[in-house]
Design an enzyme around this catalytic site. Sequence first.
Site, mmCIF file in Angstrom:
data_model
loop_
_atom_site.group_PDB
_atom_site.id
_atom_site.type_symbol
_atom_site.label_atom_id
_atom_site.label_comp_id
_atom_site.label_asym_id
_atom_site.label_seq_id
_atom_site.Cartn_x
_atom_site.Cartn_y
_atom_site.Cartn_z
ATOM 1 N N ILE A 19 0.810 -1.223 0.000
ATOM 2 C CA ILE A 19 0.000 0.000 0.000
ATOM 3 C C ILE A 19 0.844 1.275 0.000
ATOM 4 C CG2 ILE A 19 -2.012 -1.044 1.093
ATOM 5 C CD1 ILE A 19 -1.083 0.065 3.764
ATOM 6 N N GLY A 22 8.473 3.778 -0.131
ATOM 7 C CA GLY A 22 9.287 4.906 0.278
ATOM 8 C C GLY A 22 10.755 4.668 -0.022
ATOM 9 N N GLY A 23 11.559 5.680 0.230
ATOM 10 C CA GLY A 23 12.978 5.574 -0.047
ATOM 11 C C GLY A 23 13.686 4.600 0.865
ATOM 12 N N ASN A 26 9.015 -0.140 2.496
ATOM 13 C CA ASN A 26 7.698 -0.294 1.894
ATOM 14 C C ASN A 26 6.695 -0.627 2.988
ATOM 15 O OD1 ASN A 26 8.686 0.179 -0.652
ATOM 16 N ND2 ASN A 26 8.812 -1.983 -1.219
ATOM 17 N N VAL A 27 5.435 -0.279 2.746
ATOM 18 C CA VAL A 27 4.384 -0.526 3.733
ATOM 19 C C VAL A 27 3.346 -1.463 3.131
ATOM 20 C CG1 VAL A 27 2.640 0.511 5.239
ATOM 21 C CG2 VAL A 27 4.758 1.752 4.752
ATOM 22 N N LYS A 42 5.525 -2.035 8.090
ATOM 23 C CA LYS A 42 6.580 -1.295 7.395
ATOM 24 C C LYS A 42 7.830 -2.169 7.360
ATOM 25 C CE LYS A 42 8.715 3.301 7.426
ATOM 26 N NZ LYS A 42 8.726 4.619 8.111
ATOM 27 N N ASP A 136 12.109 15.541 10.233
ATOM 28 C CA ASP A 136 11.651 15.375 8.850
ATOM 29 C C ASP A 136 10.150 15.631 8.745
ATOM 30 O OD1 ASP A 136 12.056 14.873 6.144
ATOM 31 O OD2 ASP A 136 11.543 12.760 6.344
#
Length: 575
Positions: A19, A22-23, A26-27, A42, A136
Amino acid sequence: MEIKAGMKIDNRYQVVELIGEGGMANVYLAEDIILMRPVAVKVLHEALAKQERFVERFRREAEAVASLIHPHIVEIYDVGEQDSMYFIVMELLEGKTLKEYVRQKHFLSVSETISIMRQACQAVELAHKNGIIHRDLKPQNIFIKEDGTIKIMDFGIAYQQEASPLTQTNAVMGSVHYLSPEQAKGENATVQTDIYSLGIVMYEMLTGDVPFTGESAVNIVLQHLREAIPYVSDSNMHIPQSVENIVIKATAKNAADRYKNLAEMKVDLDTCLNVERMNEPRIFFEPSEEELEIPEVSSDVTESVSNIKPKKKKLVFLTGGLAVLIIAILIFLGSFLNSDVLVPELVNKTEAEAKIALELAGLKLGKVESIPSDTVEIGKIIKADKEENTKVKKEETINITVSKGKQIKMPSITGIMQAEAEDILVNQGIKYKIIKGKPLNGEAEGIIINQSVAEGMNILISTDEVEITVAENEEIRLENLEGYFLSQAKSYASERQLELEITEDFSESVAENKIIFMPDYWPGKTVKIGDTIKVVVSKGPKPVEIAKPIENEGEKPKPIEEDAPIVSSRLRGEG
């Protein structure tokens, strides 16, 4: 390891689908097959899992969030490692990122912006109180649910001075738009660092765009260092000056000019729409000579902030609420010198915190038992099967007992008034939900007629909720009974537990035993159980008196006098 639908992580979390990407990780949407609930898992990218600094950063994120319990911070359920695959299990959020939300709406209203900012400030303020700087903050890391509630995500970012070919360029670019000047110079991040980023986020919500754009990350960073933030009123002249001033103060180049803390910023957010503040003067900060100094930039710059050479590199650690992590790291380092390790402090920690501390100490988390406790907060560890500082062999399993919260006996509240019942429940700390119900045995309105947990049953006051049913006389929309037979009207009233008050009258137009009219009726009238409704029933036409025979033939009947009263046969409600 390739992650596919149907795969079980840690023999508990069954993957449904990817779903998010990301860098760094992944999720996945997954199903917790033990608690039967959907979760988000995650997973650190496989390539990064081979580099200790990324693994440590991933663990630090789990530790940071696990120590922060707040309605506006994503909740961590579990952390772990399986065949060199590192994962964090957290609550599944439904909605979209703030970045997606702003793009969809182009820009947000002032009131909605302030609502989101207040929630974000509350969440990040808790992190600051625990010694954690997010570093961040950006719309991509703020999730907004359908009801407008937000959740702060991704607490894993620390200083990253080296570029890595494994780092996604988009991730760097995404962060650089919200980077504070001190971060760009390689200085330590502080509370004011997060405040600067929140100021940029607020700017983007009000205008629909970031203040600085450029062809490269370095170009954008240089603007953060020396260019003034554009005024939000240039994009929307209807934004009050008091609101714009919050952005100006939060994004001041000199950290000392910014808000001292988020509590101070929240005060401005709470009062900026007060009438007396709407037209206050614009604030302005003069840049110092030191602020105008630009760090040297390498000639072969790439899309990475790491190419900006800081004046001085400093090592940054998470502190405050993560004392357990620091202690665990020291234990972990010492474990190389001896095969025996010490059990870290676990009591009063959460399961997630304990799992990280044990892994860093070279130990494993074993069975987790949950029991009620009158003294230990729900979700915190009551005891472990090995005491703190006990020497054990590496890789040994430590079992823990976690508090389910305080448990008490359910009191009896059936048969008493609602107000009294609520006082009893509140005084004992029991959560409850009120539902309305029809009286079972003619109970008066407001009496408790049922409780979902029987008297004497055990109840956890921190999690369990009791339903109490309160007798309520349901409102009934009254029908017009005119023209009904009396027997029909009696049936109507009986079925609805109403009383009939009957009076009779003659009627030339309504048949006998039918309702002529209802004195208190009007369209839309409502009544409650037990109420009395009045009806007037027809006795039929009024009998006509027949003149008696004249006994004396010679005597003529007397004529009616002109002033004699005339009796009308017309009844009320006719004609």
